[in-house]
Structure formats: C-alpha cells, structure tokens
Design an enzyme around this catalytic site. Sequence first.
Site, short mmCIF file in Angstrom:
data_model
loop_
_atom_site.label_atom_id
_atom_site.label_comp_id
_atom_site.label_asym_id
_atom_site.label_seq_id
_atom_site.Cartn_x
_atom_site.Cartn_y
_atom_site.Cartn_z
N TYR A 48 11.18 8.79 1.10
CA TYR A 48 11.17 7.73 0.08
C TYR A 48 11.80 8.13 -1.26
O TYR A 48 11.84 7.32 -2.19
CB TYR A 48 9.71 7.28 -0.18
CG TYR A 48 9.06 6.71 1.06
CD1 TYR A 48 9.49 5.51 1.61
CD2 TYR A 48 8.02 7.38 1.71
CE1 TYR A 48 8.91 4.98 2.76
CE2 TYR A 48 7.42 6.87 2.86
CZ TYR A 48 7.88 5.67 3.37
OH TYR A 48 7.31 5.15 4.51
N ARG A 61 12.87 4.80 12.62
CA ARG A 61 11.59 5.53 12.57
C ARG A 61 10.72 5.16 13.78
O ARG A 61 11.24 4.69 14.79
CB ARG A 61 10.91 5.23 11.22
CG ARG A 61 11.79 5.65 10.03
CD ARG A 61 11.12 5.38 8.71
NE ARG A 61 9.92 6.19 8.55
CZ ARG A 61 9.00 5.98 7.60
NH1 ARG A 61 9.17 4.99 6.74
NH2 ARG A 61 7.94 6.74 7.52
N GLU A 92 12.27 -9.72 2.08
CA GLU A 92 11.53 -8.53 2.53
C GLU A 92 12.42 -7.30 2.33
O GLU A 92 13.59 -7.32 2.74
CB GLU A 92 11.19 -8.70 4.02
CG GLU A 92 10.52 -7.48 4.64
CD GLU A 92 10.28 -7.67 6.15
OE1 GLU A 92 10.31 -8.81 6.65
OE2 GLU A 92 10.05 -6.64 6.81
N ARG A 114 5.06 10.87 -2.67
CA ARG A 114 4.79 10.62 -1.27
C ARG A 114 6.03 10.88 -0.41
O ARG A 114 7.05 10.24 -0.62
CB ARG A 114 4.39 9.15 -1.15
CG ARG A 114 4.28 8.64 0.23
CD ARG A 114 4.21 7.13 0.24
NE ARG A 114 4.00 6.67 1.59
CZ ARG A 114 4.26 5.46 2.03
NH1 ARG A 114 4.75 4.56 1.22
NH2 ARG A 114 4.05 5.15 3.27
N PRO A 159 0.79 -1.23 0.00
CA PRO A 159 0.00 0.00 0.00
C PRO A 159 0.83 1.28 0.00
O PRO A 159 1.85 1.37 0.68
CB PRO A 159 -0.83 -0.10 1.29
CG PRO A 159 -0.09 -1.06 2.14
CD PRO A 159 0.54 -2.04 1.20
N ASN A 160 0.35 2.22 -0.77
CA ASN A 160 0.91 3.57 -0.89
C ASN A 160 2.21 3.64 -1.68
O ASN A 160 2.71 4.74 -1.94
CB ASN A 160 1.09 4.23 0.50
CG ASN A 160 -0.21 4.28 1.27
OD1 ASN A 160 -1.19 4.80 0.75
ND2 ASN A 160 -0.24 3.73 2.47
N ASN A 177 7.93 -5.72 -0.70
CA ASN A 177 7.84 -4.57 0.20
C ASN A 177 6.37 -4.42 0.53
O ASN A 177 5.60 -3.86 -0.25
CB ASN A 177 8.38 -3.29 -0.46
CG ASN A 177 8.39 -2.12 0.53
OD1 ASN A 177 7.80 -2.20 1.61
ND2 ASN A 177 9.06 -1.04 0.15
C1 DQA Z 1 8.23 1.01 3.95
C2 DQA Z 1 8.29 1.25 5.47
C3 DQA Z 1 6.93 1.07 6.10
O1 DQA Z 1 7.01 1.30 7.49
C4 DQA Z 1 5.95 2.06 5.51
O2 DQA Z 1 4.65 1.85 6.03
C5 DQA Z 1 5.92 2.07 4.03
C6 DQA Z 1 7.17 1.89 3.29
C7 DQA Z 1 9.58 1.31 3.27
O3 DQA Z 1 9.78 0.81 2.17
O4 DQA Z 1 10.39 2.04 3.83
O5 DQA Z 1 4.89 2.32 3.40
O6 DQA Z 1 7.91 -0.36 3.72
#
Ligand code: DQA
Length: 139
Positions: free
Chosen positions: A22, A104, A95, A17, A9-10, A71
């Site tokens: 990122y 974080r 992963e 974003r 997601p996202n 991811n």
């Molecule tokens: C993420 C880290 C996660 O905590 C976060 O919710 C993401 C991206 C990363 O690639 O750094 O959406 O997986």
Amino acid sequence: MKILIINGPNLNMLGKREPEVYGSQPFEDYFTTLQFKFKATELSYFQSNIEGELISKLHVANDSFDAIILNAAAYTHTSVGLGDAIASIEKPVIEVHISNTFAREAYRHHSYLSKYCKGVIVGFGLKSYDLAIESFLMK
Ligand code: DQA
C-alpha cells in the site's frame, strides 16, 4: 463540484500497514496533495472501520455531495449491505483500490460493490484516487 472520499477498514493504517502493498504515505498527507492539485474541487474525506458507519455516510452524502469515491477495503469483498447502500443513492460512486486486487488472493477478486458503481479504478496506488477525481471532472 463537491466530492467525498470514503475509506473503509484499516485504511487509517496507510503508511504503516504492509507498505510493500500500500506504500508508505499516510492518507491524510496524500489528501492534502489532492486538495492542492484539485483546488477548484471541494474535496472531503471520511474514514471508518465500521461497516454501518460507511453505510450511513453514503446515505447522508447523497444530499450533500455531487460524487463519491469509495475504497471500502475488505468490506468490498464481503458486504452486501454496502452494495445495497450504493444502489439506494442517486449520486455516482466510483470504487477504487490502491492495490491490484486481481493480482492478489482469489477472495479479493470479487466485489459486492462494482455492479452499483459508475466505474472501478484498481491498482494504481494512491493515484487511483487522482484518476477517480479526474474522471468525475471530465466532461
Ligand atoms: C484494498 C484492497 C482490499 O482487498 C483490501 O482488503 C484493503 C485495501 C486496496 O485499496 O487495495 O484493505 O481496498
């Protein structure tokens, strides 16, 4: 070798974003550079914001790919179901995370997936995906 990259997601919002976390490159652009760099490897890409779709993709990928890079984004920290899906397939899963989740918020420090993965690559920006591919190609 056939490798599937699955983003959760996202991650379709990469480039727009939180660029300070990122980066500013959309994943589709980066994927093109990966395909160019790893010409001898058959790379595929799937993204979904829906947990069940990610689970179903892992099940199907087991029959059609040699290895999976996942991811799972925020589902990493919440999804017992995704962990179970990884445990239910035979193909190796790495992963990856773009950001250093351990630097974080505390809720990002736990993963429901890592235990079932071949390995975890965290915090190298988009290079995390390169490193995952390299590790699958290493003898
Ligand atoms: C993420 C880290 C996660 O905590 C976060 O919710 C993401 C991206 C990363 O690639 O750094 O959406 O997986």
